[in-house]
Design a protein around this motif. Structure first.
Motif, PDB file in Angstrom:
ATOM      1  N   LYS A   1     -93.700 -10.649  34.961  1.00 58.05           N
ATOM      2  CA  LYS A   1     -94.375 -11.576  34.427  1.00 58.05           C
ATOM      3  C   LYS A   1     -94.021 -12.988  34.709  1.00 58.05           C
ATOM      4  CE  LYS A   1     -96.703  -8.382  31.562  1.00 58.05           C
ATOM      5  NZ  LYS A   1     -96.855  -8.070  30.029  1.00 58.05           N
ATOM      6  N   GLN A   2     -92.680 -13.170  34.442  1.00 57.80           N
ATOM      7  CA  GLN A   2     -91.935 -14.504  34.521  1.00 57.80           C
ATOM      8  C   GLN A   2     -91.777 -14.969  35.716  1.00 57.80           C
ATOM      9  OE1 GLN A   2     -92.059 -14.978  30.639  1.00 57.80           O
ATOM     10  NE2 GLN A   2     -90.633 -16.370  31.443  1.00 57.80           N
ATOM     11  N   THR A   3     -91.895 -13.989  36.892  1.00 56.86           N
ATOM     12  CA  THR A   3     -91.384 -14.358  38.108  1.00 56.86           C
ATOM     13  C   THR A   3     -92.383 -14.693  39.176  1.00 56.86           C
ATOM     14  OG1 THR A   3     -89.255 -13.056  37.612  1.00 56.86           O
ATOM     15  CG2 THR A   3     -89.846 -13.785  39.923  1.00 56.86           C
ATOM     16  N   VAL A   4     -92.236 -15.681  39.930  1.00 55.01           N
ATOM     17  CA  VAL A   4     -93.173 -15.793  41.178  1.00 55.01           C
ATOM     18  C   VAL A   4     -92.155 -15.694  42.430  1.00 55.01           C
ATOM     19  CG1 VAL A   4     -94.544 -17.134  42.694  1.00 55.01           C
ATOM     20  CG2 VAL A   4     -94.574 -17.458  40.239  1.00 55.01           C
ATOM     21  N   VAL A   5     -92.212 -14.539  43.106  1.00 53.60           N
ATOM     22  CA  VAL A   5     -91.536 -14.254  44.215  1.00 53.60           C
ATOM     23  C   VAL A   5     -91.790 -14.957  45.562  1.00 53.60           C
ATOM     24  CG1 VAL A   5     -90.600 -12.309  45.694  1.00 53.60           C
ATOM     25  CG2 VAL A   5     -90.733 -11.728  43.444  1.00 53.60           C
ATOM     26  N   ILE A   6     -91.075 -15.377  46.104  1.00 55.28           N
ATOM     27  CA  ILE A   6     -91.532 -16.161  47.449  1.00 55.28           C
ATOM     28  C   ILE A   6     -90.778 -15.524  48.326  1.00 55.28           C
ATOM     29  CG2 ILE A   6     -91.285 -18.274  48.684  1.00 55.28           C
ATOM     30  CD1 ILE A   6     -93.006 -18.686  46.266  1.00 55.28           C
ATOM     31  N   ASN A   7     -91.382 -15.172  49.744  1.00 57.55           N
ATOM     32  CA  ASN A   7     -90.630 -14.675  50.747  1.00 57.55           C
ATOM     33  C   ASN A   7     -91.645 -15.001  52.047  1.00 57.55           C
ATOM     34  OD1 ASN A   7     -89.046 -13.040  52.319  1.00 57.55           O
ATOM     35  ND2 ASN A   7     -88.976 -11.624  50.732  1.00 57.55           N
ATOM     36  N   GLY A   8     -91.232 -14.311  53.203  1.00 55.85           N
ATOM     37  CA  GLY A   8     -91.915 -14.492  54.499  1.00 55.85           C
ATOM     38  C   GLY A   8     -91.472 -13.806  55.447  1.00 55.85           C
ATOM     39  N   VAL A   9     -91.977 -13.863  56.788  1.00 55.27           N
ATOM     40  CA  VAL A   9     -91.493 -12.893  57.913  1.00 55.27           C
ATOM     41  C   VAL A   9     -90.719 -14.052  58.798  1.00 55.27           C
ATOM     42  CG1 VAL A   9     -93.236 -11.458  58.049  1.00 55.27           C
ATOM     43  CG2 VAL A   9     -93.587 -13.696  59.101  1.00 55.27           C
ATOM     44  N   SER A  10     -90.450 -15.203  58.652  1.00 56.57           N
ATOM     45  CA  SER A  10     -89.594 -16.192  59.392  1.00 56.57           C
ATOM     46  C   SER A  10     -88.260 -15.483  59.723  1.00 56.57           C
ATOM     47  CB  SER A  10     -89.466 -17.563  58.790  1.00 56.57           C
ATOM     48  OG  SER A  10     -90.876 -18.163  58.621  1.00 56.57           O
ATOM     49  N   LYS A  11     -87.464 -15.063  58.658  1.00 55.86           N
ATOM     50  CA  LYS A  11     -86.217 -14.897  59.079  1.00 55.86           C
ATOM     51  C   LYS A  11     -85.878 -13.469  59.233  1.00 55.86           C
ATOM     52  CE  LYS A  11     -85.365 -19.017  57.421  1.00 55.86           C
ATOM     53  NZ  LYS A  11     -85.259 -20.137  57.925  1.00 55.86           N
ATOM     54  N   SER A  12     -86.588 -12.592  58.516  1.00 61.77           N
ATOM     55  CA  SER A  12     -86.548 -11.120  58.759  1.00 61.77           C
ATOM     56  C   SER A  12     -86.859 -10.704  60.185  1.00 61.77           C
ATOM     57  CB  SER A  12     -87.356 -10.494  57.578  1.00 61.77           C
ATOM     58  OG  SER A  12     -88.561 -10.673  57.757  1.00 61.77           O
ATOM     59  N   HIS A  13     -87.844 -11.261  60.789  1.00 54.74           N
ATOM     60  CA  HIS A  13     -88.736 -10.864  61.844  1.00 54.74           C
ATOM     61  C   HIS A  13     -88.559 -11.681  62.959  1.00 54.74           C
ATOM     62  CE1 HIS A  13     -90.223  -7.976  58.925  1.00 54.74           C
ATOM     63  NE2 HIS A  13     -90.180  -7.081  59.944  1.00 54.74           N
ATOM     64  N   ALA A  14     -87.590 -12.837  62.864  1.00 57.82           N
ATOM     65  CA  ALA A  14     -87.508 -13.832  63.860  1.00 57.82           C
ATOM     66  C   ALA A  14     -89.038 -14.616  64.336  1.00 57.82           C
ATOM     67  CB  ALA A  14     -86.841 -13.345  65.156  1.00 57.82           C
ATOM     68  N   MET A  15     -89.604 -15.040  63.375  1.00 56.66           N
ATOM     69  CA  MET A  15     -90.855 -15.483  63.144  1.00 56.66           C
ATOM     70  C   MET A  15     -90.888 -16.684  62.937  1.00 56.66           C
ATOM     71  SD  MET A  15     -93.133 -11.694  62.516  1.00 56.66           S
ATOM     72  CE  MET A  15     -94.670 -12.582  62.854  1.00 56.66           C
TER      73      MET A  15
END
Length: 395
Positions: free
Chosen positions: A227-241
């Motif tokens: 509840k306290q956390t906002v997770v930030i992520n994406g496909v840029s690094k993990s999938h070379a995108m």
């Protein structure tokens, strides 16, 4: 013409500045070895490109909802459950134009003028600038090199004031490549719960790990921490995108709704075609990821061995991401340069090796270099740096 105050205080990106200078030298015919890149040197996998082409052929090129297409948000929810045992409904997820835009939008919706955000140092260059653009105040807390540059619970507790709104946790870290353990995250989380502080968990490098340790999302450690956390992520690094510009945020419905509303008046939706490409990234096989991680792990070991042999240079070995963050304080003293910026500039001009001064990351004794280039180029870069240090030491 007078510019707005909010942009006059911005510090130019150190990574983009050194990359631009290296590019200019390269275009002028110089044999430049660039170690400043923040992106994999792998091409986007064919199955992702095929999915994008298929989407275009099917006419999926129009506007989408501002928060992203439902199938992609469902795929992200499935990914969070699969990887971290975290349950998110689709209205707790926003798809954004890269993870950077997710961070920018988040700060815009959670910060009022004068609100403070605790930023562990060394930090990614855009954190403080985005906080300032939201009229917030970045509060820097130094993660000591002896503690692998990581913030401790005691340091966090001592930095909190009645204006503290959030803290950033970046694991694995850019620029250090260090990871927080489950125990360290629990200790930090307890402090955040105690003071009701939002945790901004930047997990963009979560898949790029080179030890037996698994990545731990702080949101996964308890219901309250989720509840306290906002997770930030994406496909840029993990999938070379990196160029496809797809990131996302997962968090409380109220925060995600506010971010979606803001996006609807700023960027509208992320690029439609890129969303379908990202959907394929999260729903089809990830064999390319395993190949990429294996390759980067080999390059890390190879480069680390070479860099620790350089005179006046020490380095803590990273556990993730694709950067080394060596301490060059002694080398700067030996070579007689005024500071790390002058050292890096002279290295680029004399030896055509581009790395990023640590000042942009809040670490004036360090430099950041990326090892996502071919091993022979890495070896040549280390040879040139060694030659540069020894030549100036003799002078």
């Amino acid at each position: 013409m007078k510019l707005a105050n909010r942009v006059q205080t911005l510090t130019p990106s150190a990574t983009l500045a050194i990359t631009a200078k290296a590019k200019a030298l390269k275009e002028a015919g110089h044999d430049v070895i660039g170690l400043g890149a923040g992106e994999p040197d792998f091409d986007t996998p064919d199955y992702i490109i095929d999915a994008a082409e298929k989407a275009m052929r099917q006419g999926l090129t129009r506007y989408t909802p501002a928060g992203g297409i439902l199938p992609l948000r469902e795929a992200i929810a499935a990914k969070m459950l699969r990887d971290h045992q975290l349950n998110y409904e689709t209205d707790q997820i926003i798809v954004t134009t890269g993870a950077k835009h997710a961070l920018y939008t988040l700060f815009q919706v959670i910060l009022n003028k004068g609100d403070e955000v605790i930023v562990p140092s060394p930090y990614w260059v855009s954190y403080p600038e985005q906080i300032k653009l939201a009229e917030g105040t970045p509060v820097f807390v130094r993660g000591e090199e002896t503690n692998q540059f990581k913030l401790t619970a005691a340091q966090l507790e001592s930095a909190i004031t009645d204006k503290t709104r959030a803290v950033i946790i970046n694991s694995p870290s850019n620029p250090t490549g260090m990871m927080y353990s489950k125990e360290e995250l629990l200790a930090l989380g307890e402090v955040c719960i105690k003071h009701n502080i939002i945790i901004v968990s930047d997990e963009i490098y979560e898949k790029l790990l080179y030890t037996d340790r698994e990545h731990v999302s702080i949101a996964s450690l308890s219901e309250q921490l989720q509840k306290q956390t906002v997770v930030i992520n994406g496909v840029s690094k993990s999938h070379a995108m990196t160029g496809w510009r797809i990131g996302y945020a997962c968090g409380r419905k109220t925060i995600i709704k506010a971010m979606t509303n803001l996006a609807s008046h700023s960027t509208s939706n992320p690029t439609t075609i890129s969303q379908y490409a990202a959907l394929a990234a999260y729903t089809e096989n990830e064999s390319t990821l395993k190949q990429m991680v294996a390759s980067f792990s080999e390059r890390l070991d190879y480069t680390y061995e070479l860099i620790t042999q350089l005179p006046g240079v020490t380095c803590v070995k990273p556990q993730g991401a694709f950067y080394l963050f060596p301490n060059v304080k002694e080398a700067i003293t030996m070579t007689g340069f005024e500071d790390v910026g002058a050292f890096a500039t002279a290295l680029l001009e004399e030896e055509q090796v581009a790395l990023v001064p640590g000042t942009g990351f809040g670490a004036p004794d360090n430099v950041r270099l990326s090892y996502v280039i071919e091993p022979d180029q890495l070896a040549e870069a280390m040879r040139r740096i060694d030659q540069f240090i020894k030549r100036h030491t003799e002078i």
